[in-house]
Enzyme design. Structure first.
Site, PDB file in Angstrom:
ATOM      1  N   GLN A 226       1.295  20.789 -66.436  1.00  0.00           N
ATOM      2  CA  GLN A 226       0.678  21.405 -67.615  1.00  0.00           C
ATOM      3  C   GLN A 226      -0.755  21.840 -67.305  1.00  0.00           C
ATOM      4  O   GLN A 226      -1.412  21.287 -66.430  1.00  0.00           O
ATOM      5  CB  GLN A 226       0.688  20.412 -68.781  1.00  0.00           C
ATOM      6  CG  GLN A 226       2.089  19.966 -69.191  1.00  0.00           C
ATOM      7  CD  GLN A 226       2.773  20.954 -70.110  1.00  0.00           C
ATOM      8  OE1 GLN A 226       2.203  21.935 -70.533  1.00  0.00           O
ATOM      9  NE2 GLN A 226       4.035  20.688 -70.415  1.00  0.00           N
ATOM     10  N   GLU A 273      16.075  18.589 -63.758  1.00  0.00           N
ATOM     11  CA  GLU A 273      15.001  19.486 -63.310  1.00  0.00           C
ATOM     12  C   GLU A 273      15.487  20.227 -62.063  1.00  0.00           C
ATOM     13  O   GLU A 273      16.084  19.627 -61.182  1.00  0.00           O
ATOM     14  CB  GLU A 273      13.734  18.661 -63.005  1.00  0.00           C
ATOM     15  CG  GLU A 273      12.662  19.334 -62.188  1.00  0.00           C
ATOM     16  CD  GLU A 273      12.044  20.588 -62.815  1.00  0.00           C
ATOM     17  OE1 GLU A 273      11.714  20.560 -64.021  1.00  0.00           O
ATOM     18  OE2 GLU A 273      11.902  21.590 -62.090  1.00  0.00           O
ATOM     19  N   ASP A 319      12.148  21.013 -72.771  1.00  0.00           N
ATOM     20  CA  ASP A 319      10.850  21.675 -72.572  1.00  0.00           C
ATOM     21  C   ASP A 319      11.046  22.811 -71.577  1.00  0.00           C
ATOM     22  O   ASP A 319      10.578  22.755 -70.436  1.00  0.00           O
ATOM     23  CB  ASP A 319       9.843  20.639 -72.045  1.00  0.00           C
ATOM     24  CG  ASP A 319       8.459  21.233 -71.847  1.00  0.00           C
ATOM     25  OD1 ASP A 319       8.200  22.365 -72.299  1.00  0.00           O
ATOM     26  OD2 ASP A 319       7.621  20.546 -71.231  1.00  0.00           O
ATOM     27  N   CYS A 346       6.626  26.784 -75.054  1.00  0.00           N
ATOM     28  CA  CYS A 346       5.372  27.527 -74.869  1.00  0.00           C
ATOM     29  C   CYS A 346       5.531  28.969 -75.321  1.00  0.00           C
ATOM     30  O   CYS A 346       4.664  29.796 -75.043  1.00  0.00           O
ATOM     31  CB  CYS A 346       4.896  27.437 -73.420  1.00  0.00           C
ATOM     32  SG  CYS A 346       6.090  28.066 -72.252  1.00  0.00           S
TER      33      CYS A 346
END
Ligand SMILES: C[S@@+](CC[C@H](N)C(=O)[O-])C[C@H]1O[C@@H](n2cnc3c(N)ncnc32)[C@H](O)[C@@H]1O
Length: 388
Positions: A226, A273, A319, A346
């Protein structure tokens, strides 16, 4: 109103994407770098049906929330597009942008107030950046607005001081030491050092660590981390909140920002991931924290859902990158039917697209919160908590 002609408009509000909305002669006018309430003379740069894309040539009456952009590169550099707004107006515009997307794209009405948590620092906050390199022109910085030309930036006012110091060192390096085909450099800071990808000259791909809410995260410049560390504690607290139980899923899990807190609240966690470096760090971060109740899967989330290896999940945190979740992922989540979901996003537009499907699949939005991880830009992080 042809391209190159100028005319006056009043900017009504800021739209998702950070652009000002105005109207003239039955046409919609998108005004870049505007403030709500500005009376401006604009020039049409491009026309597309009933939509004109315009830039400001003169500010006739400035909006009460307009300020003088402090950065000398503002307007040319593509990095920031909100410096013309005071900080309260930036937060208000972001709240409105989230609401606009949820209303227009997800068709959600009766939304609660959307609070955007401010960043403790609205300047010098960025601990991660990508610096563009133009070797022929000997320029280092960011792409110019709407172009692939590199804006040569000596001082970037949103970089944390330790990254600004490294920008100066990179800029002071002999061009003969740069790899010949280097187009851009990823750089990220940690508690004690800075990491570069790719490594060259004295700039190493160092392993870094950062402590957040008592957890230690290790990472380097080869994977995602981040941008704004000062809001990560509140972001984690809101996204994970008091969820607990038998089993949780952390999708698009990076180096484990949410995985570690989830592992303390759930008996079993599966994290998925795709980036192998991030997966390696996530496993290491869990091991160092003494957490052995997590399986970190190195895979694309959609492919992993297709393999069908999960059931009976109580909580899903996702996310995804700016493009949002693939439709196979939303389908996979709906099939799993977890009682609670936290969606961290985002991009409010792709968030709204995905929420529309989750709500149609039987979920209700319980709460929404914005986090201003990106001051001086139109970008905003949003967390939406849903339940069946
Ligand atoms: C917005 S980041 C979030 C990472 C982490 N949750 C955090 O906050 O640090 C998105 C992550 O998704 C990963 N990613 C992108 N596309 C993916 C995919 N199709 N499947 C799995 N991971 C993906 C990226 O490598 C990145 O680590």
């Amino acid at each position: 109103m042809k391209a190159d002609r100028t005319f006056e408009v009043e900017v009504e509000r800021i739209l998702p994407g950070g652009i000002g909305l105005a109207h003239a002669d039955g046409k919609t006018v998108f005004v870049s770098l505007a403030a709500p309430g500005d009376r401006v003379r604009v020039r049409v740069e491009r026309e597309q049906g009933k939509v004109l894309f315009a830039s400001i040539v003169e500010i006739i009456t400035p909006s009460p929330v307009r300020i003088e952009p402090p950065c000398p590169y503002f307007g040319r550099c593509g990095g920031c597009d909100f410096q013309q707004l005071n900080y309260e107006a930036q937060l208000a515009a972001k709240s409105e942008m989230i609401r606009d997307c949820l209303r227009r794209i997800a068709r959600l009405d009766n939304l609660p107030d959307i609070v955007v948590t401010p960043s403790p620092n609205d300047w010098r906050y960025r601990m991660r950046a990508m610096w563009q390199i133009d070797r022929d022109e000997q320029k280092i910085g960011y792409y110019e607005r709407g172009s692939r030309r590199v804006c040569d930036v000596v001082d970037c006012a949103v970089l944390r001081p330790e990254l600004q110091a490294q920008l100066e060192e990179v800029r002071a390096t002999e061009w003969s030491q740069f790899p010949p085909d280097l187009k851009h450099l990823d750089v990220v800071a940690g508690d004690e050092s800075v990491s570069f990808a790719p490594a060259f000259a004295n700039f190493e791909t160092r392993e870094l660590s950062l402590s957040i809410r008592g957890e230690i995260y290790r990472y380097n410049a080869e994977g995602f981390f981040q941008v704004n560390p000062s809001l990560l504690g509140p972001l984690i607290e809101f996204a994970v909140h008091d969820a607990s139980g038998e089993s949780a899923l952390d999708l698009y899990s990076g180096v484990g920002l949410f995985t570690l807190p989830l592992a303390r609240q759930f008996q079993r966690v599966t994290a998925v991931e795709a980036n192998p470096t991030a997966v390696r760090f996530a496993r290491r971060n869990l091991q160092d924290a003494g957490l052995d109740n997590v399986r970190v899967v190195a895979a694309g989330v959609a492919e992993w859902f297709r393999s069908g290896s999960v059931r009976d999940v109580k909580f899903v945190l996702l996310d995804p990158p700016r493009a949002g979740a693939e439709s196979a992922v939303i389908k996979g989540i709906l099939n799993l039917h977890p009682p609670q979901i936290s969606y961290v996003s985002c991009d409010p537009a792709t968030l709204a697209r995905d929420l529309k499907k989750l709500v149609a699949g039987g979920y209700t939005i319980n709460s929404i919160r914005g986090f201003d991880l990106f001051p001086q830009t139109h970008h905003v992080e949003t967390v939406v908590r849903l339940a069946v």
